[in-house]
Design an enzyme around this catalytic site. Structure first.
Site, PDB file in Angstrom:
ATOM      1  N   SER A 162      -0.399  40.390  33.635  1.00  0.00           N
ATOM      2  CA  SER A 162       0.137  40.219  32.287  1.00  0.00           C
ATOM      3  C   SER A 162      -0.002  41.413  31.355  1.00  0.00           C
ATOM      4  CB  SER A 162      -0.508  38.992  31.627  1.00  0.00           C
ATOM      5  OG  SER A 162      -1.914  39.154  31.551  1.00  0.00           O
ATOM      6  N   LYS A 167       3.854  40.234  26.042  1.00  0.00           N
ATOM      7  CA  LYS A 167       3.869  39.638  24.712  1.00  0.00           C
ATOM      8  C   LYS A 167       5.105  39.990  23.879  1.00  0.00           C
ATOM      9  CE  LYS A 167      -0.061  37.288  23.995  1.00  0.00           C
ATOM     10  NZ  LYS A 167      -0.121  35.958  23.374  1.00  0.00           N
TER      11      LYS A 167
END
Length: 503
Positions: A305, A51
């Site tokens: 992720s 992110k």
């Protein structure tokens, strides 16, 4: 469609904060699946998630005047860390609105970087509403976690790295989907240069906003979302991310909590790293896709992720991983209540590894045994049950029975024949401090509680099994009472696991 994003991705300012994460083979998983499985290790970023790419790429392009007003973000945790890191480097004020169900490890990580944390609501949608209020009050700049071209482009650099790091054929790239920023960015880049590569999104079965939206041809707002994979717990995908995904994503695969837990274990066995549930989502989807398609001898990439996992969630993960991998079976067996029958039953199980064994006297004629066994596949369970029944025993497969998995195996006390008119219900509520007390207060004192089981699963939904004595004459009042509680519920009074071991 993705042409306008190619330049955005190529010129994205991500490497001031991000590293080019490794693309590592998962040897054990590759061998088991008969395919080359490559993991794009975004869990190795400084904030343990991808992110920071999109957050920084957005914020570094803000004007000095915009930075001076400060930034506000809404996030389930990982985007918050990216914004906090960017704000720290760019020397601007950051306020992050996060759901109250956010794992503490993410809250602490954001606070350590100097951002102000505001906890609000149980989902991203509620945190987003609070963020909008703060922007209206302060004039701060909003940094969207996914529905922004600069954020999408920042995440798209992952696709650029994948094609650079593996220049041979790739059958498919599996990407987790929450709001859709990562999937949109990766697909925009890869489909522009290598349109033959499949881009497959992966969502939890209880947070499938993109899958439903693609099926409907328009964005679908979910009434509620699961929170086990908190990083993708989004009720409505982005407008821009949906525009990109519906034209670029080949399909969306759905996986459940057990499959996610099994994927966390798979990655740990290959890397000794522990992914968070959303971080392992793509691996779970990859495995489901391979099984469905019967795929062999292909190169498959999964984006790992994130790894912002609360330690106290590991118990729940380890318990459900074996079920998700179909390596544990739970069966109920009724044996004669006579000398020697218990020993004979154990001999029938042979040398199988036993994970759990609960025995309870039922009556003078029969006893019920609750047993967990390590297995290689579901067929072995069916074979075992057939063998037990051939020996004259009644056997029932409870592997997919939620009451058995979540409650019966942990309960003590056995049957309560003196309890009359018992109605048994299963409830769910968002897990957070004080949630159980709030549930108990709502239960009130209307009916006598004869059974109660609750177990904290660490930021998943709290699950409660409740038995209440409800005389037939009061049934008409009982249904409105259940509806007034405001919690999802299921009637489990006729569940075979309850009847065998508790009723």
């Amino acid at each position: 469609m993705s042409a306008d994003y190619l330049e955005r991705i190529l010129t994205a300012r991500v490497y001031d904060v991000a590293v080019e994460s490794p693309l590592d083979e998962a040897p054990n998983l590759s061998r088991r699946l008969n395919n080359q499985v490559l993991l794009k290790r975004e869990d190795e970023q400084v904030v343990f998630s991808f992110k920071l790419r999109g957050a920084y790429n957005k914020m570094v392009r803000l004007s000095a005047e915009e930075l001076g007003r400060g930034v506000v973000a809404a996030s389930a945790g990982n985007h918050a860390q990216g914004v906090a890191l960017a704000a720290q480097l760019l020397k601007c004020r950051a306020t992050i609105c996060m759901p109250a169900t956010t794992p503490q490890i993410k809250i602490d990580a954001v606070s350590r970087r100097g951002a102000e944390v505001v906890l609000h609501g149980d989902s991203y949608a509620e945190a987003y509403e609070r963020a909008m209020q703060l922007i209206a009050e302060t004039g701060a700049t909003f940094v969207h976690p996914y529905d922004d071209p600069d954020v999408i482009a920042g995440q798209g650099t992952i696709g650029m790295e994948i094609l650079r790091q593996h220049q041979g054929p790739i059958h498919a790239v599996f990407v987790p989907i929450g709001g859709g920023g990562l999937a949109a960015g990766v697909a925009a880049y890869i489909k522009r240069l290598k349109p033959e590569i499949k881009i497959i999104g992966v969502e939890p079965t209880d947070s499938d906003a993109m899958a439903q939206s693609m099926a409907a041809g328009e964005r679908v707002l979910l009434s509620q979302v699961g929170i086990f994979a908190d990083g993708v717990a989004v009720k409505l995908v982005g407008e821009e991310t949906f525009r990109l995904c519906k034209g670029l994503i080949d399909e969306v695969v759905l996986v459940d909590t057990d499959q996610i837990c099994a994927a966390i274990k798979d990655v740990f066995e290959d890397t000794r790293s522990i992914l968070e549930p959303a971080g392992a989502l793509s691996i779970a989807g990859l495995k489901a896709y391979v099984e469905r398609e019967g795929l062999t001898d292909q190169t498959l990439v999964a984006v790992a992720s994130g790894a912002n996992m609360n330690f106290d969630r590991l118990r729940h993960v380890s318990e459900r991983a074996e079920l998700g991998e179909q390596r544990e079976a739970i069966i109920a067996v009724t044996i004669p209540e006579k000398p020697g029958s218990f020993r004979e039953f154990c001999m029938l199980l042979g040398s199988r590894a036993i994970t759990e064994f609960n025995y309870r006297y039922a009556d003078s004629g029969a006893a019920h045994v609750f047993v967990g066994l390590q297995i290689r596949n579901r067929q072995e369970t069916r074979t075992l049950i057939g063998m037990l029944e051939a020996a004259g025993l009644t056997a029932l497969d409870l592997t997919d029975n939620e009451i058995a998995k979540l409650h019966v195996r942990y309960l003590v006390g056995g049957h309560a024949p003196q309890v009359q008119h018992e109605a048994v219900y299963r409830f769910e509520f968002p897990e957070r401090p004080g949630a159980l007390l709030g549930f108990l207060k709502k239960m009130g004192e209307g009916w006598n509680i004869s059974l109660f089981h609750y177990r904290n699963h660490g930021a998943d939904y709290g699950r409660v099994l409740v038995g209440m004595q409800v005389p037939p004459a009061e049934r008409s009042k009982f249904q409105p009472f259940l509806d007034s509680l405001g919690y999802p519920y299921w009637d489990e009074t006729d569940n075979p696991a309850y009847k065998l071991f508790l009723g």
